[in-house]
Design a protein around this motif. Structure first.
Motif, PDB file in Angstrom:
ATOM      1  N   LEU A  28      30.855   0.698  -5.437  1.00  0.00           N
ATOM      2  CA  LEU A  28      31.079  -0.747  -5.424  1.00  0.00           C
ATOM      3  C   LEU A  28      30.913  -1.307  -4.014  1.00  0.00           C
ATOM      4  N   ASP A  29      31.195  -0.505  -2.990  1.00  0.00           N
ATOM      5  CA  ASP A  29      30.971  -0.954  -1.618  1.00  0.00           C
ATOM      6  C   ASP A  29      29.493  -1.255  -1.385  1.00  0.00           C
ATOM      7  N   HIS A  30      28.622  -0.411  -1.942  1.00  0.00           N
ATOM      8  CA  HIS A  30      27.182  -0.664  -1.829  1.00  0.00           C
ATOM      9  C   HIS A  30      26.810  -1.976  -2.527  1.00  0.00           C
ATOM     10  N   VAL A  31      27.412  -2.212  -3.686  1.00  0.00           N
ATOM     11  CA  VAL A  31      27.078  -3.411  -4.461  1.00  0.00           C
ATOM     12  C   VAL A  31      27.519  -4.670  -3.733  1.00  0.00           C
ATOM     13  N   VAL A  32      28.764  -4.707  -3.276  1.00  0.00           N
ATOM     14  CA  VAL A  32      29.245  -5.928  -2.619  1.00  0.00           C
ATOM     15  C   VAL A  32      28.538  -6.136  -1.281  1.00  0.00           C
ATOM     16  N   GLY A  33      28.195  -5.032  -0.604  1.00  0.00           N
ATOM     17  CA  GLY A  33      27.459  -5.176   0.645  1.00  0.00           C
ATOM     18  C   GLY A  33      26.087  -5.766   0.420  1.00  0.00           C
ATOM     19  N   GLY A  34      25.404  -5.300  -0.629  1.00  0.00           N
ATOM     20  CA  GLY A  34      24.073  -5.819  -0.923  1.00  0.00           C
ATOM     21  C   GLY A  34      24.086  -7.259  -1.375  1.00  0.00           C
ATOM     22  N   ALA A  35      25.177  -7.661  -2.052  1.00  0.00           N
ATOM     23  CA  ALA A  35      25.282  -9.040  -2.538  1.00  0.00           C
ATOM     24  C   ALA A  35      25.916  -9.977  -1.519  1.00  0.00           C
ATOM     25  N   ASP A  36      26.390  -9.415  -0.400  1.00  0.00           N
ATOM     26  CA  ASP A  36      27.041 -10.187   0.662  1.00  0.00           C
ATOM     27  C   ASP A  36      28.247 -10.959   0.134  1.00  0.00           C
ATOM     28  N   VAL A  37      29.104 -10.240  -0.596  1.00  0.00           N
ATOM     29  CA  VAL A  37      30.356 -10.832  -1.078  1.00  0.00           C
ATOM     30  C   VAL A  37      31.477  -9.844  -0.779  1.00  0.00           C
ATOM     31  N   THR A  38      32.706 -10.286  -0.950  1.00  0.00           N
ATOM     32  CA  THR A  38      33.844  -9.409  -0.768  1.00  0.00           C
ATOM     33  C   THR A  38      34.105  -8.614  -2.045  1.00  0.00           C
ATOM     34  N   LYS A  39      34.859  -7.544  -1.903  1.00  0.00           N
ATOM     35  CA  LYS A  39      35.220  -6.785  -3.094  1.00  0.00           C
ATOM     36  C   LYS A  39      36.130  -7.621  -4.002  1.00  0.00           C
ATOM     37  N   GLY A  40      36.918  -8.512  -3.399  1.00  0.00           N
ATOM     38  CA  GLY A  40      37.741  -9.412  -4.204  1.00  0.00           C
ATOM     39  C   GLY A  40      36.893 -10.299  -5.097  1.00  0.00           C
ATOM     40  N   ALA A  41      35.732 -10.727  -4.577  1.00  0.00           N
ATOM     41  CA  ALA A  41      34.830 -11.546  -5.391  1.00  0.00           C
ATOM     42  C   ALA A  41      34.300 -10.747  -6.566  1.00  0.00           C
ATOM     43  N   LEU A  42      34.002  -9.466  -6.321  1.00  0.00           N
ATOM     44  CA  LEU A  42      33.523  -8.625  -7.430  1.00  0.00           C
ATOM     45  C   LEU A  42      34.598  -8.503  -8.499  1.00  0.00           C
ATOM     46  N   TYR A  43      35.840  -8.262  -8.073  1.00  0.00           N
ATOM     47  CA  TYR A  43      36.913  -8.094  -9.054  1.00  0.00           C
ATOM     48  C   TYR A  43      37.296  -9.411  -9.726  1.00  0.00           C
ATOM     49  N   HIS A  44      36.862 -10.527  -9.167  1.00  0.00           N
ATOM     50  CA  HIS A  44      37.052 -11.804  -9.861  1.00  0.00           C
ATOM     51  C   HIS A  44      36.191 -11.858 -11.120  1.00  0.00           C
ATOM     52  N   HIS A  45      35.024 -11.206 -11.075  1.00  0.00           N
ATOM     53  CA  HIS A  45      34.087 -11.259 -12.200  1.00  0.00           C
ATOM     54  C   HIS A  45      34.109  -9.998 -13.067  1.00  0.00           C
ATOM     55  N   PHE A  46      34.476  -8.866 -12.480  1.00  0.00           N
ATOM     56  CA  PHE A  46      34.402  -7.594 -13.207  1.00  0.00           C
ATOM     57  C   PHE A  46      35.678  -6.786 -12.983  1.00  0.00           C
ATOM     58  N   SER A  47      36.054  -6.033 -14.009  1.00  0.00           N
ATOM     59  CA  SER A  47      37.258  -5.215 -13.897  1.00  0.00           C
ATOM     60  C   SER A  47      37.021  -3.945 -13.095  1.00  0.00           C
ATOM     61  N   GLY A  48      35.758  -3.549 -12.918  1.00  0.00           N
ATOM     62  CA  GLY A  48      35.455  -2.344 -12.177  1.00  0.00           C
ATOM     63  C   GLY A  48      33.997  -1.967 -12.292  1.00  0.00           C
ATOM     64  N   LYS A  49      33.683  -0.758 -11.875  1.00  0.00           N
ATOM     65  CA  LYS A  49      32.297  -0.307 -11.813  1.00  0.00           C
ATOM     66  C   LYS A  49      31.643  -0.243 -13.196  1.00  0.00           C
ATOM     67  N   GLN A  50      32.390   0.241 -14.190  1.00  0.00           N
ATOM     68  CA  GLN A  50      31.801   0.327 -15.523  1.00  0.00           C
ATOM     69  C   GLN A  50      31.481  -1.054 -16.077  1.00  0.00           C
ATOM     70  N   ALA A  51      32.330  -2.035 -15.799  1.00  0.00           N
ATOM     71  CA  ALA A  51      32.068  -3.396 -16.263  1.00  0.00           C
ATOM     72  C   ALA A  51      30.803  -3.956 -15.613  1.00  0.00           C
ATOM     73  N   VAL A  52      30.596  -3.627 -14.345  1.00  0.00           N
ATOM     74  CA  VAL A  52      29.361  -4.034 -13.674  1.00  0.00           C
ATOM     75  C   VAL A  52      28.163  -3.381 -14.363  1.00  0.00           C
ATOM     76  N   PHE A  53      28.312  -2.102 -14.669  1.00  0.00           N
ATOM     77  CA  PHE A  53      27.226  -1.388 -15.342  1.00  0.00           C
ATOM     78  C   PHE A  53      26.923  -2.010 -16.698  1.00  0.00           C
ATOM     79  N   GLU A  54      27.949  -2.367 -17.451  1.00  0.00           N
ATOM     80  CA  GLU A  54      27.721  -2.977 -18.765  1.00  0.00           C
ATOM     81  C   GLU A  54      26.927  -4.269 -18.627  1.00  0.00           C
ATOM     82  N   ALA A  55      27.221  -5.054 -17.600  1.00  0.00           N
ATOM     83  CA  ALA A  55      26.473  -6.291 -17.385  1.00  0.00           C
ATOM     84  C   ALA A  55      25.018  -5.990 -17.055  1.00  0.00           C
ATOM     85  N   VAL A  56      24.788  -4.961 -16.257  1.00  0.00           N
ATOM     86  CA  VAL A  56      23.418  -4.557 -15.932  1.00  0.00           C
ATOM     87  C   VAL A  56      22.714  -4.048 -17.187  1.00  0.00           C
ATOM     88  N   PHE A  57      23.394  -3.228 -17.959  1.00  0.00           N
ATOM     89  CA  PHE A  57      22.830  -2.692 -19.197  1.00  0.00           C
ATOM     90  C   PHE A  57      22.399  -3.829 -20.129  1.00  0.00           C
TER      91      PHE A  57
END
Length: 216
Positions: A41-70
């Motif tokens: 997730l550090d790679h993801v938030v770094g590439g998107a230029d957002v905080t990890k808090g921003a990621l957790y605002h939209h997703f519950s975790g890494k698997q949820a991010v994967f489901e969105a990508v899928f």
């Protein structure tokens, strides 16, 4: 480089839809390049230029991010197949166009890695099948019914449903084989020839009045 005393550019607002889109876009690229297990997730938030808090605002975790990508990859696949069959009036030609589009899709790097390589393990078999059926199953059903639901064939809905499940299962298995092949183009060509042979035989049987019938 930031000028001393200057206010740094603000990060993307965590609640913005564009933030979610950026996270999914970056995550897809990283999953395709490195696979799910090697992407943090550090790679993801770094590439998107957002905080990890921003990621957790939209997703519950890494698997949820994967489901969105899928879902994003599957939606592109569905759109590509639908586009290939759109406007093709002859049902048999439409079936062939849909097959070719499907075989093109499963050769794409994103589909091969996200859907075929990582999908079953990350989502679990049941969830993976549920997601797959929610995207491409309806297209297979539409193609099957366009070919077999003509009044002259007299096939019952239950038998048409059975045909759809058989073709969907066969195409799913063929798609995995093509995507996992070291020579995906050759594997796709073999699959197209085999399915084309089956469709031709089915058409000849139906036109000769020897179509399948269901038993009560």
């Amino acid at each position: 480089m930031t000028t001393p005393g200057a206010t740094p550019a603000p990060r993307r607002p965590r609640w913005s839809p564009s933030t979610r889109d950026a996270l999914v876009e970056v995550a897809e690229r990283l999953f395709v390049e490195h696979g799910y297990a090697a992407t943090s997730l550090d790679h993801v938030v770094g590439g998107a230029d957002v905080t990890k808090g921003a990621l957790y605002h939209h997703f519950s975790g890494k698997q949820a991010v994967f489901e969105a990508v899928f879902e994003r990859v599957e939606q592109r696949a569905t759109a590509a197949i639908a586009h290939a069959t759109d406007g093709v009036d002859d049902p048999w030609a439409r079936a062939g166009a849909g097959l070719r589009a499907f075989l093109d899709v499963v050769q794409e790097p994103a589909y091969r890695q996200v859907v075929v390589a990582d999908g079953p393990a990350v989502l679990g078999r049941d969830r993976f099948r549920e997601q797959e059926e929610a995207s491409t199953y309806a297209l297979v059903d539409d193609v099957v019914r366009s070919v077999l639901a003509a009044p002259q064939w007299g096939l019952e809905d239950e038998l048409l449903d059975t045909f759809t499940r058989i073709f969907f299962g066969a195409l799913s298995a063929a798609g995995v084989a093509v995507a996992a092949s070291q020579d995906a183009a050759a594997a796709a060509a073999r699959t197209e020839a085999a399915v084309g042979f089956i469709l031709t035989g089915l058409r000849e049987q139906l036109e000769a009045g020897r179509g399948p019938t269901s038993r009560s």
